[in-house]
Design a protein around this motif. Structure first.
Motif, PDB file in Angstrom:
ATOM      1  N   GLY A  91       0.782  -1.227   0.000  1.00  0.00           N
ATOM      2  CA  GLY A  91       0.000   0.000   0.000  1.00  0.00           C
ATOM      3  C   GLY A  91       0.815   1.280   0.000  1.00  0.00           C
ATOM      4  O   GLY A  91       0.305   2.351   0.324  1.00  0.00           O
ATOM      5  N   ASN A  92       2.098   1.168  -0.369  1.00  0.00           N
ATOM      6  CA  ASN A  92       3.004   2.325  -0.437  1.00  0.00           C
ATOM      7  C   ASN A  92       2.993   3.168   0.852  1.00  0.00           C
ATOM      8  O   ASN A  92       2.602   4.345   0.843  1.00  0.00           O
ATOM      9  CB  ASN A  92       2.669   3.200  -1.643  1.00  0.00           C
ATOM     10  N   PRO A  93       3.423   2.572   1.951  1.00  0.00           N
ATOM     11  CA  PRO A  93       3.428   3.317   3.225  1.00  0.00           C
ATOM     12  C   PRO A  93       4.309   4.559   3.186  1.00  0.00           C
ATOM     13  O   PRO A  93       4.075   5.507   3.941  1.00  0.00           O
ATOM     14  CB  PRO A  93       3.972   2.279   4.223  1.00  0.00           C
ATOM     15  N   GLN A  94       5.307   4.585   2.316  1.00  0.00           N
ATOM     16  CA  GLN A  94       6.223   5.726   2.245  1.00  0.00           C
ATOM     17  C   GLN A  94       5.557   6.997   1.753  1.00  0.00           C
ATOM     18  O   GLN A  94       6.137   8.093   1.851  1.00  0.00           O
ATOM     19  CB  GLN A  94       7.433   5.378   1.354  1.00  0.00           C
ATOM     20  N   HIS A  95       4.327   6.890   1.254  1.00  0.00           N
ATOM     21  CA  HIS A  95       3.597   8.075   0.779  1.00  0.00           C
ATOM     22  C   HIS A  95       2.567   8.565   1.806  1.00  0.00           C
ATOM     23  O   HIS A  95       1.794   9.484   1.507  1.00  0.00           O
ATOM     24  CB  HIS A  95       2.880   7.763  -0.539  1.00  0.00           C
ATOM     25  N   ALA A  96       2.581   7.989   3.003  1.00  0.00           N
ATOM     26  CA  ALA A  96       1.561   8.315   4.005  1.00  0.00           C
ATOM     27  C   ALA A  96       1.925   9.542   4.838  1.00  0.00           C
ATOM     28  O   ALA A  96       1.129   9.957   5.689  1.00  0.00           O
ATOM     29  CB  ALA A  96       1.335   7.113   4.922  1.00  0.00           C
ATOM     30  N   TYR A  97       3.072  10.128   4.604  1.00  0.00           N
ATOM     31  CA  TYR A  97       3.554  11.253   5.407  1.00  0.00           C
ATOM     32  C   TYR A  97       4.485  12.093   4.540  1.00  0.00           C
ATOM     33  O   TYR A  97       4.939  11.650   3.478  1.00  0.00           O
ATOM     34  CB  TYR A  97       4.310  10.758   6.648  1.00  0.00           C
ATOM     35  N   GLN A  98       4.772  13.298   4.987  1.00  0.00           N
ATOM     36  CA  GLN A  98       5.764  14.119   4.305  1.00  0.00           C
ATOM     37  C   GLN A  98       7.149  13.529   4.543  1.00  0.00           C
ATOM     38  O   GLN A  98       7.363  12.762   5.504  1.00  0.00           O
ATOM     39  CB  GLN A  98       5.728  15.549   4.828  1.00  0.00           C
ATOM     40  N   SER A  99       8.106  13.886   3.693  1.00  0.00           N
ATOM     41  CA  SER A  99       9.448  13.345   3.879  1.00  0.00           C
ATOM     42  C   SER A  99      10.510  14.317   3.394  1.00  0.00           C
ATOM     43  O   SER A  99      10.249  15.210   2.586  1.00  0.00           O
ATOM     44  CB  SER A  99       9.598  12.000   3.169  1.00  0.00           C
ATOM     45  N   ALA A 140      11.406   0.573   7.849  1.00  0.00           N
ATOM     46  CA  ALA A 140      11.326   1.939   8.367  1.00  0.00           C
ATOM     47  C   ALA A 140      10.072   2.634   7.851  1.00  0.00           C
ATOM     48  O   ALA A 140       9.316   3.252   8.619  1.00  0.00           O
ATOM     49  CB  ALA A 140      12.573   2.719   7.967  1.00  0.00           C
ATOM     50  N   PHE A 141       9.798   2.513   6.545  1.00  0.00           N
ATOM     51  CA  PHE A 141       8.632   3.174   5.969  1.00  0.00           C
ATOM     52  C   PHE A 141       7.328   2.624   6.544  1.00  0.00           C
ATOM     53  O   PHE A 141       6.373   3.370   6.792  1.00  0.00           O
ATOM     54  CB  PHE A 141       8.638   3.018   4.447  1.00  0.00           C
ATOM     55  N   ILE A 142       7.299   1.314   6.757  1.00  0.00           N
ATOM     56  CA  ILE A 142       6.104   0.680   7.323  1.00  0.00           C
ATOM     57  C   ILE A 142       5.867   1.161   8.755  1.00  0.00           C
ATOM     58  O   ILE A 142       4.753   1.551   9.127  1.00  0.00           O
ATOM     59  CB  ILE A 142       6.243  -0.852   7.290  1.00  0.00           C
ATOM     60  N   VAL A 143       6.917   1.124   9.571  1.00  0.00           N
ATOM     61  CA  VAL A 143       6.798   1.517  10.977  1.00  0.00           C
ATOM     62  C   VAL A 143       6.406   2.986  11.096  1.00  0.00           C
ATOM     63  O   VAL A 143       5.588   3.361  11.949  1.00  0.00           O
ATOM     64  CB  VAL A 143       8.118   1.224  11.717  1.00  0.00           C
ATOM     65  N   PHE A 144       6.967   3.829  10.233  1.00  0.00           N
ATOM     66  CA  PHE A 144       6.610   5.252  10.278  1.00  0.00           C
ATOM     67  C   PHE A 144       5.107   5.447  10.049  1.00  0.00           C
ATOM     68  O   PHE A 144       4.464   6.273  10.699  1.00  0.00           O
ATOM     69  CB  PHE A 144       7.400   6.036   9.233  1.00  0.00           C
ATOM     70  N   LYS A 145       4.547   4.668   9.122  1.00  0.00           N
ATOM     71  CA  LYS A 145       3.101   4.767   8.884  1.00  0.00           C
ATOM     72  C   LYS A 145       2.314   4.236  10.079  1.00  0.00           C
ATOM     73  O   LYS A 145       1.334   4.865  10.527  1.00  0.00           O
ATOM     74  CB  LYS A 145       2.717   4.008   7.617  1.00  0.00           C
ATOM     75  N   LEU A 146       2.726   3.097  10.598  1.00  0.00           N
ATOM     76  CA  LEU A 146       2.001   2.498  11.730  1.00  0.00           C
ATOM     77  C   LEU A 146       2.015   3.403  12.954  1.00  0.00           C
ATOM     78  O   LEU A 146       1.042   3.447  13.717  1.00  0.00           O
ATOM     79  CB  LEU A 146       2.621   1.136  12.073  1.00  0.00           C
ATOM     80  N   LEU A 147       3.111   4.142  13.150  1.00  0.00           N
ATOM     81  CA  LEU A 147       3.237   5.023  14.319  1.00  0.00           C
ATOM     82  C   LEU A 147       2.779   6.438  14.017  1.00  0.00           C
ATOM     83  O   LEU A 147       2.946   7.337  14.841  1.00  0.00           O
ATOM     84  CB  LEU A 147       4.685   5.009  14.825  1.00  0.00           C
ATOM     85  N   ASP A 148       2.232   6.633  12.837  1.00  0.00           N
ATOM     86  CA  ASP A 148       1.537   7.875  12.475  1.00  0.00           C
ATOM     87  C   ASP A 148       2.429   9.115  12.624  1.00  0.00           C
ATOM     88  O   ASP A 148       2.062  10.097  13.271  1.00  0.00           O
ATOM     89  CB  ASP A 148       0.280   8.031  13.334  1.00  0.00           C
TER      90      ASP A 148
END
Length: 351
Positions: A15-23, A100-108
């Motif tokens: 689900g492309n977690p790396q696009h769920a937040y700014q970077s 890292a990208f997955i965890v960043f999404k899970l931890l919002d």
């Protein structure tokens, strides 16, 4: 050949977690880890920040941070996704990056700060669409992968610059590859802003300034705190011992100047990888060393004893003697430097 094909497919499946937040994407030869860490500290006062640097420090995944701390139970997250990673044939570094990208999404988190692993264009981290990209420096390193010239290396590094994003270039960059890429991608070159506070060692001031410039993009009205901590292995002080991963010639030159600025002449203990210009690194650093020791360590690409004995103006030292020296109070300052893998090995032996 390096490629992002497998990690892109894996992340798309998830689900492309790396696009769920700014970077923010931070590339370059030296200073990218410190710049990333400084920026994370600046932004943590107002945002929830994820930080991913490379390589890991003492154990795998300890380079994934949220809110200024290494993520608890990170191994459990990995086990949850391990089979998926293996199904897409990810390399160990790709696994760490994807995790890292997955965890960043899970931890919002609000913003991820991501350090490039190697080069840029084909690096596993180059699957993000960052609001800001930073290039810290460009010097000869990893020629066997990136190419033998500065132009080759710069071309790889410039590959992280995406369409319409904001870009911050170190003032030390003189290669026109970066400006051409910015123009081609219709990106915006941000004006470099000096960090307004003194930071030591002096070589870190440029990295703090790059971070401060990026901070101003996200927080134009809130002033940053003055105090900044150093990333592990980057002029990390532990009592009378300094650990600094100056693992190439440019890094050693910057470290030597900082020691000079601080009027320090430590006992230097160094080890490098076979691909590095070890003699040139020694010749540069020895002017600020009270004595110079070189060793090998348990790593496949480390220099060996026969090579060390061919070097000029060094003393050969063995690991047991290094540990005894570090544990002894008789030396004022000891600098352990060279390969990041060497520093990890020494700290592991002490612990």
């Amino acid at each position: 050949m390096m490629t992002t094909k497998n990690i892109r497919a894996c992340l798309a499946f998830l689900g492309n977690p790396q696009h769920a937040y700014q970077s923010v994407h931070v590339g370059g030869t030296n200073g990218k880890g410190s710049t990333s860490y400084f920026l994370s500290q600046m932004l943590e006062t107002s945002k929830k920040i994820g930080l991913y640097t490379s390589p890991f420090y003492m154990k795998r995944f300890d380079n994934i941070w949220v809110d200024g701390k290494q993520v608890d139970a990170i191994e459990a997250y990995y086990l949850q996704y391990k089979q998926t990673f293996q199904a897409f044939d990810l390399t160990p570094f790709e696994e760490e990056t994807a995790l890292a990208f997955i965890v960043f999404k899970l931890l919002d988190i609000d913003i991820a700060i991501v350090e490039v692993g190697l080069g840029g264009t084909h690096d596993a981290t180059n699957v993000i669409e960052a609001e800001v990209s930073i290039i810290t420096s460009c010097s000869i390193e990893h020629e066997e992968i990136l190419g033998p010239t500065l132009y080759d290396i710069a071309t790889h590094q410039a590959g992280i610059i995406k369409r319409s994003q904001h870009v911050i270039l170190s003032p030390t960059l003189t290669i026109d590859v970066f400006e051409k890429r910015i123009k081609h991608m219709q990106a915006m070159n941000m004006s470099f802003i000096e960090y307004p506070y003194l930071i030591m060692p002096s070589y870190q001031h440029a990295n703090a300034s790059l971070a401060y410039t990026a901070y101003r993009y996200f927080e134009p009205k809130i002033e940053v705190l003055q105090s900044l901590k150093m990333l592990p292995f980057r002029f990390e002080r532990n009592g009378h011992v300094i650990y600094d991963g100056a693992h190439n010639l440019e890094g050693i030159q910057l470290l030597t100047q900082s020691l000079k600025d601080m009027k320090l002449k430590p006992v230097v203990i160094m080890s490098t990888l076979k691909t590095k210009p070890t003699q040139k690194m020694i010749n540069t650093l020895k002017v600020q060393a009270s004595s110079m020791y070189v060793t090998t360590f348990d790593y496949s690409d480390a220099i060996d004893e026969s090579f060390i004995r061919s070097l000029i103006d060094v003393n050969v030292i063995h690991i047991n003697d290094i540990i005894e020296m570090i544990n002894s109070p008789k030396h004022d300052i000891i600098l352990v430097t060279g390969s990041l893998y060497f520093i990890r090995y020494i700290k592991g032996c002490i612990q």
